[in-house]
Design an enzyme around this catalytic site. Structure first.
Site, short mmCIF file in Angstrom:
data_model
loop_
_atom_site.label_atom_id
_atom_site.label_comp_id
_atom_site.label_asym_id
_atom_site.label_seq_id
_atom_site.Cartn_x
_atom_site.Cartn_y
_atom_site.Cartn_z
N ASN A 9 0.86 -1.18 0.00
CA ASN A 9 0.00 0.00 0.00
C ASN A 9 0.90 1.23 0.00
O ASN A 9 1.48 1.57 1.02
CB ASN A 9 -0.90 -0.03 1.25
CG ASN A 9 -1.75 1.22 1.37
OD1 ASN A 9 -1.86 2.00 0.44
ND2 ASN A 9 -2.34 1.41 2.54
N TRP A 10 1.00 1.87 -1.15
CA TRP A 10 1.92 3.02 -1.26
C TRP A 10 1.36 4.27 -0.59
O TRP A 10 2.06 5.24 -0.42
CB TRP A 10 2.21 3.33 -2.74
CG TRP A 10 2.94 2.25 -3.48
CD1 TRP A 10 3.38 1.05 -2.98
CD2 TRP A 10 3.32 2.26 -4.86
NE1 TRP A 10 4.00 0.32 -3.97
CE2 TRP A 10 3.98 1.05 -5.13
CE3 TRP A 10 3.17 3.18 -5.90
CZ2 TRP A 10 4.49 0.73 -6.39
CZ3 TRP A 10 3.66 2.87 -7.16
CH2 TRP A 10 4.32 1.65 -7.40
N LYS A 11 0.06 4.24 -0.27
CA LYS A 11 -0.61 5.41 0.32
C LYS A 11 -0.38 6.65 -0.55
O LYS A 11 -0.28 6.53 -1.76
CB LYS A 11 -0.13 5.62 1.76
CG LYS A 11 -0.21 4.36 2.61
CD LYS A 11 -0.08 4.63 4.06
CE LYS A 11 -0.01 3.32 4.81
NZ LYS A 11 -0.10 3.48 6.25
N HIS A 96 -9.53 0.80 4.64
CA HIS A 96 -8.27 1.02 5.37
C HIS A 96 -8.56 1.92 6.57
O HIS A 96 -9.38 2.84 6.49
CB HIS A 96 -7.23 1.66 4.44
CG HIS A 96 -5.86 1.66 5.05
ND1 HIS A 96 -5.48 2.58 5.99
CD2 HIS A 96 -4.81 0.83 4.89
CE1 HIS A 96 -4.24 2.33 6.37
NE2 HIS A 96 -3.81 1.25 5.73
N GLU A 98 -7.05 4.35 7.78
CA GLU A 98 -6.87 5.79 7.55
C GLU A 98 -8.10 6.37 6.87
O GLU A 98 -8.48 7.52 7.11
CB GLU A 98 -5.60 6.02 6.71
CG GLU A 98 -4.35 5.81 7.57
CD GLU A 98 -3.13 5.33 6.80
OE1 GLU A 98 -3.10 5.42 5.56
OE2 GLU A 98 -2.19 4.85 7.47
N GLU A 168 -5.47 -5.38 10.25
CA GLU A 168 -4.47 -4.35 10.52
C GLU A 168 -4.79 -3.66 11.84
O GLU A 168 -5.65 -2.76 11.88
CB GLU A 168 -4.47 -3.32 9.40
CG GLU A 168 -4.15 -3.89 8.04
CD GLU A 168 -3.59 -2.81 7.11
OE1 GLU A 168 -2.44 -2.96 6.69
OE2 GLU A 168 -4.29 -1.82 6.85
N GLY A 174 2.20 2.05 10.78
CA GLY A 174 3.10 3.18 10.65
C GLY A 174 3.76 3.58 11.97
O GLY A 174 4.37 4.63 12.08
N SER A 214 3.32 -2.38 10.31
CA SER A 214 4.77 -2.38 10.53
C SER A 214 5.41 -3.72 10.22
O SER A 214 6.36 -4.14 10.88
CB SER A 214 5.08 -1.94 11.97
OG SER A 214 4.62 -0.62 12.19
N GLY A 235 2.82 -1.29 4.29
CA GLY A 235 2.82 0.15 4.02
C GLY A 235 4.22 0.64 3.75
O GLY A 235 4.75 0.51 2.64
N GLY A 236 4.86 1.18 4.78
CA GLY A 236 6.18 1.81 4.64
C GLY A 236 7.20 0.96 3.88
O GLY A 236 7.89 1.46 2.99
C1 PEP Z 1 -0.85 -0.04 6.02
O1 PEP Z 1 -1.10 1.15 6.11
O2 PEP Z 1 -1.60 -0.77 5.35
C2 PEP Z 1 0.33 -0.56 6.71
C3 PEP Z 1 0.38 -1.81 7.01
O3 PEP Z 1 1.32 0.36 6.99
P1 PEP Z 1 2.74 0.07 7.68
O4 PEP Z 1 3.28 -1.19 7.09
O5 PEP Z 1 3.58 1.25 7.33
O6 PEP Z 1 2.49 -0.05 9.14
#
Ligand code: PEP
Length: 251
Positions: A9-11, A96, A98, A168, A174, A214, A235-236
């Protein structure tokens, strides 16, 4: 046999050129990942057409991060499922945290979005998860169960073939704080049990349930070794092709 998937997920990251470069790097390295692990990149709307082109011929599939809750019309700023499929997008992430937190995404709205996405032939990655207060109050099973019931129970066993669930925990997204493999596994097992109660054992066993929060190369192996964890929503770490691929290689 359910599919293993690692989805990035590049957001709201990367400009178009950076996105194309990242997609090309992921596509090139995808040959180094196990054959039975699917790879998906969820790029910003503006990049989808070019990213679909960049990964063509590889096993990498393309996802949006959201879609509109209407088919078409006077909804300024929204992107419909028909627009997504027309640019070569195969999936969309929905629900998601967010979007739930900042954009008022409710379970009711999600039902509409999932209906539209499936109707258009898109696969859906539906995110569920509790926040920190809910976890500390011991309500995580209850919260996740109700998210699953409110959204997925409106669909059929047949629809479930096109739906992936991503657990999640909001407190792990994050933050660098990962759920332990045990914490993640007990919720994944609970999700599978809830799905079995509604759709039967076979559908539950065939549903891919991803962990997100994470997840990185250093912890993916332990998480993915759990019986009910079928991959990750990343994500990251998805913003670096090497890390994303290393996570997929954890299988
Ligand atoms: C996400 O937002 O879907 C996610 C898992 O982010 P991160 O890996 O950065 O925690």
């Amino acid at each position: 046999m359910r599919k293993k998937i690692v989805a990035g997920n590049w957001k709201m990251n990367t400009n178009l050129q950076e996105g194309i470069e990242l997609a090309k790097a992921v596509a090139a390295k995808s040959v180094e990942t196990p054959e039975n692990v699917g790879l998906i990149v969820a790029a910003p709307f503006t990049h989808l057409c070019a990213v679909a082109e960049a990964v063509k011929g590889s096993k990498v599939e393309v996802s949006a991060q959201n879609c509109a809750d209407h088919e078409k019309g006077a909804y300024t700023g929204e992107v419909s499922v028909g627009m997504l499929t027309s640019v070569g997008c195969q999936w969309t992430i929905l629900g998601h945290s967010e979007r739930r937190q900042y954009y008022g995404e409710t379970d009711e709205k999600l039902v509409e979005k999932v209906k539209l996405a499936l109707g258009a032939g898109l696969g859906v990655i539906l995110c569920v998860g509790e926040n920190l207060d809910e976890r500390e109050a011991g309500k995580h099973f209850e919260v996740v169960t109700s998210q699953i019931e409110n959204v997925l129970f409106q669909f059929t066993a047949e629809d479930m073939a096109k739906i992936v669930v991503a657990y999640e925990p909001v407190w792990a997204i994050g933050t660098g704080k990962t759920a332990t493999a045990e914490q993640a596994e007990e919720i994944h097992a609970c999700i599978r049990k809830v799905l079995a109660g509604k759709f039967g054992e076979t559908v539950a066993e065939d549903t891919t349930i991803l962990y997100g929060g994470s997840c990185k190369p250093s912890n993916a192996k332990e998480l993915f070794a759990q019986k009910d964890i079928d991959g990750g929503l990343i994500g990251g770490a998805a913003l670096k092709a090497d890390d994303f691929i290393a996570i997929a290689q954890s299988y």
